[in-house]
Design an enzyme around this catalytic site. Structure first.
Site, PDB file in Angstrom:
ATOM      1  CG  ASN A 112      -2.742  19.286  14.706  1.00  0.00           C
ATOM      2  OD1 ASN A 112      -3.841  19.129  14.174  1.00  0.00           O
ATOM      3  ND2 ASN A 112      -2.557  19.131  16.001  1.00  0.00           N
TER       4      ASN A 112
ATOM      5  N   GLY B 295      -2.764  24.280  14.521  1.00  0.00           N
ATOM      6  CA  GLY B 295      -2.511  23.740  15.850  1.00  0.00           C
ATOM      7  C   GLY B 295      -1.179  23.051  16.025  1.00  0.00           C
ATOM      8  CD  GLN B 296       3.626  21.064  12.602  1.00  0.00           C
ATOM      9  OE1 GLN B 296       3.224  21.569  11.550  1.00  0.00           O
ATOM     10  NE2 GLN B 296       4.648  20.233  12.661  1.00  0.00           N
ATOM     11  CB  SER B 297       2.668  23.490  19.423  1.00  0.00           C
ATOM     12  OG  SER B 297       2.502  22.169  19.917  1.00  0.00           O
TER      13      SER B 297
ATOM     14  CG  HIS C  29       3.800  15.533  16.152  1.00  0.00           C
ATOM     15  ND1 HIS C  29       4.487  16.662  15.765  1.00  0.00           N
ATOM     16  CD2 HIS C  29       2.648  15.976  16.707  1.00  0.00           C
ATOM     17  CE1 HIS C  29       3.788  17.735  16.071  1.00  0.00           C
ATOM     18  NE2 HIS C  29       2.660  17.349  16.634  1.00  0.00           N
ATOM     19  CG  LEU C  30      -0.295   9.557  13.167  1.00  0.00           C
ATOM     20  CD1 LEU C  30      -1.256  10.442  12.378  1.00  0.00           C
ATOM     21  CD2 LEU C  30      -0.057   8.237  12.425  1.00  0.00           C
ATOM     22  CG  HIS C  31      -1.737  14.388  17.622  1.00  0.00           C
ATOM     23  ND1 HIS C  31      -1.588  14.859  18.906  1.00  0.00           N
ATOM     24  CD2 HIS C  31      -1.193  15.327  16.818  1.00  0.00           C
ATOM     25  CE1 HIS C  31      -0.990  16.041  18.881  1.00  0.00           C
ATOM     26  NE2 HIS C  31      -0.739  16.357  17.620  1.00  0.00           N
TER      27      HIS C  31
ATOM     28  CG  ASP D 281       0.428  14.723  23.823  1.00  0.00           C
ATOM     29  OD1 ASP D 281       0.491  15.049  22.620  1.00  0.00           O
ATOM     30  OD2 ASP D 281       0.429  15.563  24.759  1.00  0.00           O
ATOM     31  CB  ILE D 282       3.639  15.762  28.133  1.00  0.00           C
ATOM     32  CG1 ILE D 282       4.102  15.886  29.570  1.00  0.00           C
ATOM     33  CG2 ILE D 282       3.287  17.119  27.545  1.00  0.00           C
ATOM     34  CD1 ILE D 282       5.430  16.618  29.724  1.00  0.00           C
TER      35      ILE D 282
HETATM   36  P1  5GP Z   1       0.982  19.612  17.927  1.00  0.00           P
HETATM   37  O1  5GP Z   1       0.270  20.694  18.698  1.00  0.00           O
HETATM   38  O2  5GP Z   1       2.294  20.121  17.367  1.00  0.00           O
HETATM   39  O3  5GP Z   1       0.139  18.936  16.900  1.00  0.00           O
HETATM   40  O4  5GP Z   1       1.326  18.477  18.988  1.00  0.00           O
HETATM   41  C1  5GP Z   1       2.412  18.565  19.838  1.00  0.00           C
HETATM   42  C2  5GP Z   1       2.113  17.665  20.997  1.00  0.00           C
HETATM   43  O5  5GP Z   1       3.305  17.472  21.723  1.00  0.00           O
HETATM   44  C3  5GP Z   1       1.063  18.225  21.957  1.00  0.00           C
HETATM   45  O6  5GP Z   1      -0.056  17.351  22.022  1.00  0.00           O
HETATM   46  C4  5GP Z   1       1.820  18.311  23.278  1.00  0.00           C
HETATM   47  O7  5GP Z   1       1.023  17.973  24.394  1.00  0.00           O
HETATM   48  C5  5GP Z   1       2.966  17.341  23.068  1.00  0.00           C
HETATM   49  N1  5GP Z   1       4.136  17.664  23.848  1.00  0.00           N
HETATM   50  C6  5GP Z   1       4.693  18.886  24.014  1.00  0.00           C
HETATM   51  N2  5GP Z   1       5.759  18.808  24.823  1.00  0.00           N
HETATM   52  C7  5GP Z   1       5.878  17.494  25.165  1.00  0.00           C
HETATM   53  C8  5GP Z   1       6.795  16.789  25.998  1.00  0.00           C
HETATM   54  O8  5GP Z   1       7.734  17.335  26.584  1.00  0.00           O
HETATM   55  N3  5GP Z   1       6.608  15.439  26.115  1.00  0.00           N
HETATM   56  C9  5GP Z   1       5.580  14.798  25.488  1.00  0.00           C
HETATM   57  N4  5GP Z   1       5.464  13.486  25.684  1.00  0.00           N
HETATM   58  N5  5GP Z   1       4.693  15.441  24.700  1.00  0.00           N
HETATM   59  C10 5GP Z   1       4.846  16.776  24.544  1.00  0.00           C
END
Ligand code: 5GP
Ligand code: ZN
Length: 115
Positions: free
Chosen positions: A88, A94-96, A101-103, A32-33
């Site tokens: 999420n 909190g899904q963005s 994707h599985l954290h 994750d970034i």
């Molecule tokens: P969500 O919020 O949808 O559950 O998780 C999305 C995840 O993607 C976040 O933890 C966010 O930090 C990660 N993310 C967003 N943009 C990038 C990117 O450009 N590269 C990587 N490696 N992770 C990203």
């Protein structure tokens, strides 16, 4: 199926290269970034689906593959069997990024309930 506008589809196709830590025929794992723990890896199906429930519906084998890859990465990271897996689903949760994707989070103590 992939989506031209989807960031994680770009990772899967190699148009954009994430920090990959594991891969199978059907799934990709990358860091994750914006890590929320010493180990914070995202495991995604290579096919484009919006969320975990959709993946379970269209390809339960791929959902299993995602979870097994997360376990393998957790082992590789030396987490000793202590880690959190989170999907999420929906912006309100909190899904963005709307590619399933599985954290995988580990390397520190975890609180419950999550925020
Ligand atoms: P969500 O919020 O949808 O559950 O998780 C999305 C995840 O993607 C976040 O933890 C966010 O930090 C990660 N993310 C967003 N943009 C990038 C990117 O450009 N590269 C990587 N490696 N992770 C990203
Ligand atoms: Zn996608």
């Amino acid at each position: 199926m992939s989506s031209a506008d989807c960031l994680f589809c770009k990772f899967v196709s190699g148009v954009v290269e994430p920090d990959v830590v594991g891969e199978t025929e059907h799934s990709l794992a990358f860091r994750d970034i914006n890590p929320q723990a010493p180990t914070h890896v995202l495991v995604v199906p290579k096919r484009h689906v919006a969320n975990a429930g959709e993946l379970a519906e269209v390809s339960p084998d791929n959902l299993q593959d995602v979870v097994l890859l997360a376990r393998a990465v957790a082992d590789d990271e030396g987490l000793g069997g202590d880690y959190r897996l989170v999907f999420n689903t929906g912006a309100g949760a909190g899904q963005s990024v709307f590619h399933a994707h599985l954290h995988l989070l580990g390397g520190r103590s975890m609180q419950w309930p999550p925020g």
